[in-house]
Design a protein around this motif. Structure first.
Motif, PDB file in Angstrom:
ATOM      1  N   ASN A   1      18.852  24.347 -29.562  1.00  0.00           N
ATOM      2  CA  ASN A   1      17.584  23.873 -28.998  1.00  0.00           C
ATOM      3  C   ASN A   1      16.503  24.947 -29.056  1.00  0.00           C
ATOM      4  O   ASN A   1      15.333  24.669 -29.337  1.00  0.00           O
ATOM      5  CB  ASN A   1      17.772  23.378 -27.568  1.00  0.00           C
TER       6      ASN A   1
ATOM      7  N   LYS B   1      13.004  24.802 -31.235  1.00  0.00           N
ATOM      8  CA  LYS B   1      11.741  24.919 -30.506  1.00  0.00           C
ATOM      9  C   LYS B   1      10.901  26.092 -30.989  1.00  0.00           C
ATOM     10  O   LYS B   1       9.686  25.980 -31.149  1.00  0.00           O
ATOM     11  CB  LYS B   1      12.031  25.067 -29.008  1.00  0.00           C
TER      12      LYS B   1
ATOM     13  N   GLU C   1      16.872  14.912 -30.231  1.00  0.00           N
ATOM     14  CA  GLU C   1      16.166  13.740 -29.703  1.00  0.00           C
ATOM     15  C   GLU C   1      16.666  13.402 -28.305  1.00  0.00           C
ATOM     16  O   GLU C   1      15.885  13.083 -27.398  1.00  0.00           O
ATOM     17  CB  GLU C   1      16.367  12.536 -30.629  1.00  0.00           C
TER      18      GLU C   1
ATOM     19  N   ILE D   1      15.415  15.982 -25.755  1.00  0.00           N
ATOM     20  CA  ILE D   1      13.995  15.750 -25.457  1.00  0.00           C
ATOM     21  C   ILE D   1      13.838  14.587 -24.488  1.00  0.00           C
ATOM     22  O   ILE D   1      12.968  14.603 -23.600  1.00  0.00           O
ATOM     23  CB  ILE D   1      13.211  15.513 -26.758  1.00  0.00           C
TER      24      ILE D   1
ATOM     25  N   PRO E   1      11.525  16.892 -22.011  1.00  0.00           N
ATOM     26  CA  PRO E   1      10.661  17.076 -23.185  1.00  0.00           C
ATOM     27  C   PRO E   1      10.370  18.527 -23.521  1.00  0.00           C
ATOM     28  O   PRO E   1      10.021  18.839 -24.667  1.00  0.00           O
ATOM     29  CB  PRO E   1       9.376  16.343 -22.777  1.00  0.00           C
TER      30      PRO E   1
ATOM     31  N   ALA F   1      12.336  20.948 -29.439  1.00  0.00           N
ATOM     32  CA  ALA F   1      11.353  20.220 -30.249  1.00  0.00           C
ATOM     33  C   ALA F   1      12.036  19.740 -31.518  1.00  0.00           C
ATOM     34  O   ALA F   1      13.052  20.315 -31.948  1.00  0.00           O
ATOM     35  CB  ALA F   1      10.174  21.126 -30.606  1.00  0.00           C
TER      36      ALA F   1
END
Length: 362
Positions: free
Chosen positions: A109, A113, A341, A344, A348, A352
Motif C-alpha cells: 500500500n 501510494k 481497491e 481504499i 481512502p 492509491a
C-alpha cells in the motif's frame, strides 16, 4: 570486512591501471602520438559499477532476501549491498530528491501510494503474502469462514497495527463477510453487542488479561505469545488464519519489491540476477536451518535495529507462516490492483491506485 577489502582492492587495481597507462604514455610520446591514440581504447580500465543498494524492513519482508544474501556472500565481487532497517523508516529510503535504495521491499500500500506513478520506481513483484493470525484463550472458537460472524459479533478484537495494513485487511475481510464493526478506544470501553469491536494494541500489551476476546498479531509475535503463556492459567492458543479468511488462494499481497526505473534501464542484467534470487527464496527458506536464517539477517541488519526474529521466537513453522513467496508483477498485477481497491474502500487515505507504468512487466 569483505566489502571493505574488495573496495580497497578495486581502488588499488584502478590506481595501478592508471599508473600503467601513464607509464605507457611517457614511453610512447617520444615516438609519436598517433600510435598511442590508437591504443587508448584498449588501455582504459573498465568502469567499476557500484553495488546496488537493497533495503528491507526487518521482520517477515527481510526473509525474502535471505537467499540473495547467501548467494552474494559466496562471490568475491558482490553486486548488491543489503541493509535491513527499522520498519518505521522504510519509506524514507525511496523518497526525497536522491533516494538511497536502488531496490526496496516495503508494504504494497505504501509502494502504490508513494511510488505509484512509475516515474522513479517500478514494482518488480510481491514477496510476502500475509503473516497475520488470531490468538485467543479459553473456550473461544477457532475462526473460520463458516463461524466468523457468530464468533466475532459483540466481541472485542485487539489488533496490532490497527491503522496500517493488518487492521485495514481485517476490516476489509469483515466487510467481505458483511460483518459490521467499529473501533473503540480501549479494551475497557463499552462495546457494541451488534458489531465487532476493534481495539488498537501493541505487541507488548497483548496478554491473556488484556481485556479482548481475540487478538490479531503478525508472526512471530503470535507464536511467541502462545509459547510465552503456555504455563499461564489462561494460555493463548491459535485461533484463525486471516490469509485464509481473505478468501483468495495464496493470501493477499502484503509486501512488494520495487527498483529504480533507471536501474532497470541501465543494469537490467543485475536486476534479472536479483529476480532469480527472489524466485528461489521460498525454497531456500524451506530447507535452511533457523540458525542459518538468523545469521544471514544479523549480517545485514542496520546497527541499532532491534531484531524481529531471534532463536527464542523463530521456528520453521513461523518461517512458513510468514508466507514468503515471490510473484512477478506480470503475474500479480490484477491481484494487487484488486487488493488496493479494497483497502481504499476501507480507508481512502490508506493507499492509491498506481498507474500501469508502476508495474515492471518484463
Amino acid at each position: 570486512m569483505k566489502k571493505l577489502f574488495a573496495g580497497i582492492m578495486a581502488t588499488a587495481l584502478l590506481a595501478g591501471a592508471t599508473f600503467g597507462i601513464a607509464a605507457c604514455d611517457g614511453g610512447t610520446n617520444n615516438g609519436g602520438n598517433g600510435g598511442n591514440n590508437g591504443n587508448n581504447g584498449n588501455n582504459n580500465p573498465p568502469a567499476v559499477l557500484a553495488d546496488l543498494e537493497v533495503v528491507s524492513p526487518d521482520g517477515a519482508p527481510a526473509l525474502s532476501l535471505c537467499y540473495a544474501i547467501s548467494e552474494e556472500d559466496k562471490k568475491e565481487d558482490e553486486l548488491f549491498d543489503f541493509d535491513i532497517v527499522n520498519a518505521d523508516t522504510i519509506t524514507t529510503y525511496v523518497t526525497g530528491a536522491n533516494p538511497k535504495a536502488d531496490i526496496c521491499v516495503l508494504p504494497v500500500n505504501d509502494a502504490a501510494k508513494i511510488l505509484g506513478t512509475g516515474s522513479v520506481y517500478q514494482m518488480l513483484g510481491t514477496v510476502t503474502n500475509g503473516n497475520l493470525y488470531f490468538i485467543t484463550t479459553g473456550d473461544n472458537a477457532e475462526l473460520t469462514a463458516e463461524n466468523l460472524k457468530t464468533s466475532l459479533v459483540g466481541k472485542k478484537v485487539g489488533v496490532v497495527q490497527l491503522p496500517k495494513v493488518p487492521g485495514l485487511t481485517l476490516q476489509l475481510v469483515l466487510s467481505n463477510y458483511d460483518i459490521p464493526y467499529q473501533t473503540i478506544e480501549s479494551a475497557q470501553a463499552e462495546g457494541d453487542a451488534a458489531k465487532v469491536n476493534l481495539v488498537a494494541f501493541t505487541p507488548e500489551n497483548v496478554t491473556p488479561a488484556g481485556g479482548c476476546d481475540y487478538y490479531l498479531c503478525p508472526e512471530p509475535a503470535a507464536s511467541a505469545k502462545i509459547k510465552g503463556t503456555a504455563t499461564a492459567q489462561k494460555p493463548f492458543k491459535m485461533a484463525g488464519d486471516l490469509q485464509a479468511l481473505y478468501g483468495e488462494e495464496g493470501g493477499y499481497p502484503q509486501a512488494a519489491v520495487v527498483a529504480k526505473k533507471s536501474v532497470i534501464e541501465n543494469r537490467l542484467n543485475d536486476v534479472k540476477t536479483f529476480l532469480g534470487y527472489l524466485e528461489k527464496s521460498a525454497n531456500f527458506l524451506e530447507n535452511a536451518t533457523v540458525d542459518e536464517i538468523l545469521r544471514l539477517l544479523d549480517e545485514e541488519r542496520e546497527d541499532g535495529v532491534t531484531p524481529s526474529f531471534s532463536d527464542k521466537n523463530l521456528t520453521k513453522e513461523v518461517v512458513s507462516r510468514c508466507s514468503v513467496r515471490f510473484t512477478a508483477s506480470k503475474d500479480c498485477k490484477a491481484k494487487v490492483v484488486s487488493f488496493l481497491e479494497k483497502l481504499i474502500a476501507v480507508n481512502p487515505n490508506s493507499t492509491a491506485q498506481p498507474a500501469d507504468e508502476f508495474f515492471y512487466m518484463g
